[in-house]
Structures are given as C-alpha cells and as structure tokens.
Motif scaffolding. Structure first.
Motif, short mmCIF file in Angstrom:
data_model
loop_
_atom_site.label_atom_id
_atom_site.label_comp_id
_atom_site.label_asym_id
_atom_site.label_seq_id
_atom_site.Cartn_x
_atom_site.Cartn_y
_atom_site.Cartn_z
N ALA A 74 53.29 41.13 35.07
CA ALA A 74 53.17 42.32 35.93
C ALA A 74 51.76 42.90 35.87
N VAL A 75 51.18 42.95 34.68
CA VAL A 75 49.81 43.45 34.56
C VAL A 75 48.85 42.49 35.26
N GLY A 76 49.09 41.19 35.11
CA GLY A 76 48.27 40.21 35.82
C GLY A 76 48.37 40.35 37.33
N ALA A 77 49.55 40.69 37.82
CA ALA A 77 49.72 40.88 39.26
C ALA A 77 48.91 42.09 39.74
N VAL A 78 48.89 43.15 38.96
CA VAL A 78 48.10 44.33 39.34
C VAL A 78 46.61 43.99 39.33
N LEU A 79 46.18 43.26 38.31
CA LEU A 79 44.76 42.89 38.24
C LEU A 79 44.37 41.97 39.39
N LEU A 80 45.27 41.07 39.76
CA LEU A 80 44.99 40.18 40.89
C LEU A 80 45.01 40.95 42.21
N ALA A 81 45.91 41.91 42.34
CA ALA A 81 45.95 42.72 43.56
C ALA A 81 44.71 43.60 43.67
N ALA A 82 44.16 44.03 42.54
CA ALA A 82 42.95 44.86 42.56
C ALA A 82 41.72 44.05 42.94
N ARG A 83 41.81 42.75 42.78
CA ARG A 83 40.67 41.90 43.12
C ARG A 83 40.39 41.91 44.62
N TYR A 84 41.44 41.90 45.42
CA TYR A 84 41.31 41.90 46.88
C TYR A 84 42.07 43.10 47.44
N PRO A 85 41.50 44.29 47.43
CA PRO A 85 42.21 45.46 47.97
C PRO A 85 42.40 45.33 49.48
N THR A 86 43.52 45.81 49.96
CA THR A 86 43.84 45.68 51.39
C THR A 86 43.52 46.95 52.18
N GLY A 87 43.20 48.02 51.50
CA GLY A 87 42.90 49.26 52.21
C GLY A 87 42.32 50.28 51.27
N PRO A 88 42.06 51.49 51.78
CA PRO A 88 41.42 52.52 50.95
C PRO A 88 42.36 53.12 49.90
N ASN A 89 43.66 53.00 50.09
CA ASN A 89 44.61 53.63 49.18
C ASN A 89 45.27 52.64 48.23
N LEU B 269 60.16 40.62 43.78
CA LEU B 269 60.54 40.09 45.10
C LEU B 269 59.86 40.85 46.23
N GLY B 270 59.60 42.14 46.02
CA GLY B 270 58.90 42.93 47.03
C GLY B 270 57.43 42.59 47.13
N ILE B 271 56.86 42.05 46.06
CA ILE B 271 55.44 41.70 46.08
C ILE B 271 55.20 40.39 46.82
N ILE B 272 56.18 39.51 46.86
CA ILE B 272 56.00 38.18 47.45
C ILE B 272 55.54 38.25 48.91
N PRO B 273 56.23 39.00 49.79
CA PRO B 273 55.74 39.04 51.18
C PRO B 273 54.39 39.73 51.34
N VAL B 274 54.08 40.66 50.46
CA VAL B 274 52.78 41.34 50.54
C VAL B 274 51.66 40.33 50.34
N GLY B 275 51.84 39.43 49.39
CA GLY B 275 50.83 38.41 49.15
C GLY B 275 50.68 37.44 50.30
N PHE B 276 51.79 37.13 50.97
CA PHE B 276 51.72 36.21 52.10
C PHE B 276 51.10 36.87 53.33
N LEU B 277 51.32 38.15 53.52
CA LEU B 277 50.87 38.82 54.73
C LEU B 277 49.42 39.30 54.67
N SER B 278 48.90 39.52 53.48
CA SER B 278 47.52 39.99 53.39
C SER B 278 46.58 38.81 53.14
N PRO B 279 45.40 38.88 53.70
CA PRO B 279 44.46 37.75 53.53
C PRO B 279 43.95 37.68 52.09
N ASN B 280 43.68 36.50 51.62
CA ASN B 280 43.12 36.21 50.29
C ASN B 280 44.04 36.57 49.14
N ASN B 281 45.31 36.83 49.40
CA ASN B 281 46.22 37.20 48.33
C ASN B 281 47.37 36.22 48.17
N LEU B 282 47.14 34.97 48.44
CA LEU B 282 48.19 33.96 48.24
C LEU B 282 48.49 33.80 46.75
#
Length: 125
Positions: A15-30, A81-94
């Motif tokens: 879970a911490v790794g997922a947050v760190l990976l999500a922070a690498r490619y932010p999808t917006g200002p918030n 399970l909620g994070i899975i579609p977010v990664g598919f729908l945003s660019p660079n977050n596969l």
C-alpha cells in the motif's frame, strides 16, 4: 501467528508502494505528488495508522478476533480493487494497476491465512 503478521505487514508495504508510485505521476493538482512532500508524508502516515488494527489483531488467535481482522482486511481488498481502474485510465500509471493487483492477491492470501490458522488453546468444559 507470525505468518499472519507478516502477511498484513507485506500488504502495508504494498500500500505504501502504491502511494509512492501514484505520487510519481500525479494526475492533477489535488493528488499526491513529490512536489508537496508534506501531503505525501501525511498520506503514508494515514495508511500506517489504518493498518494498525489488522497488525495488532494479527497477534491474537481467538476466532472472533480473526473474523474481525478478516473483515477489516476485506475493506483493504476493496480499496486495492478501486485503485486498479485508476491505473488503467490515467496515462503512465499502468504500474499502479500492477501493484494494485498484487495488493489484491496478497490481501486475499492474508485473509485466507488469517482465517485458516487455528488457536492453540483447548476449550475446557
């Protein structure tokens, strides 16, 4: 008993790794990003605080406590399970989807281990 603890701890690390990976490619200002380290540390702190109950419950072998821990961990599975579609729908977050799938698999395995390990105490009648 330690097997349950290590499975929940591995889920925490994912879970911490997922947050760190999500922070690498932010999808917006918030969203969480490395540009705002305070927000990133707060997010990681919240994750650790939310993982404290299953970590503490994994130290006990009572059937009721195991069931409560399994139900709590089911919410963690739903979060992954909620994070899975977010990664598919945003660019660079596969990679985020890949780590979320890994989180789902490890969380489900943790639930199975939590429910399968029996108590060592015998009931006295």
């Amino acid at each position: 008993m330690l097997k349950k603890f290590y499975m929940v701890f591995l889920t925490l690390l994912i879970a911490v790794g997922a947050v760190l990976l999500a922070a690498r490619y932010p999808t917006g200002p918030n969203t969480v990003s490395y540009d705002e380290p305070a927000g990133l540390w707060i997010s990681i702190g919240i994750i650790i605080v939310l993982f404290l109950p299953p970590l503490l419950l994994s130290l006990f072998s009572n059937r009721v406590v195991r069931n409560i821990s399994a139900m709590y961990q089911a919410f963690i599975v739903i979060s992954f399970l909620g994070i899975i579609p977010v990664g598919f729908l945003s660019p660079n977050n596969l990679g985020l989807s890949a780590i979320a799938i890994l989180g789902v698999v490890v969380s489900i395995a943790s639930i199975i281990v939590t429910l399968k390990i029996k108590s060592n105490k015998k009931a006295k009648f």
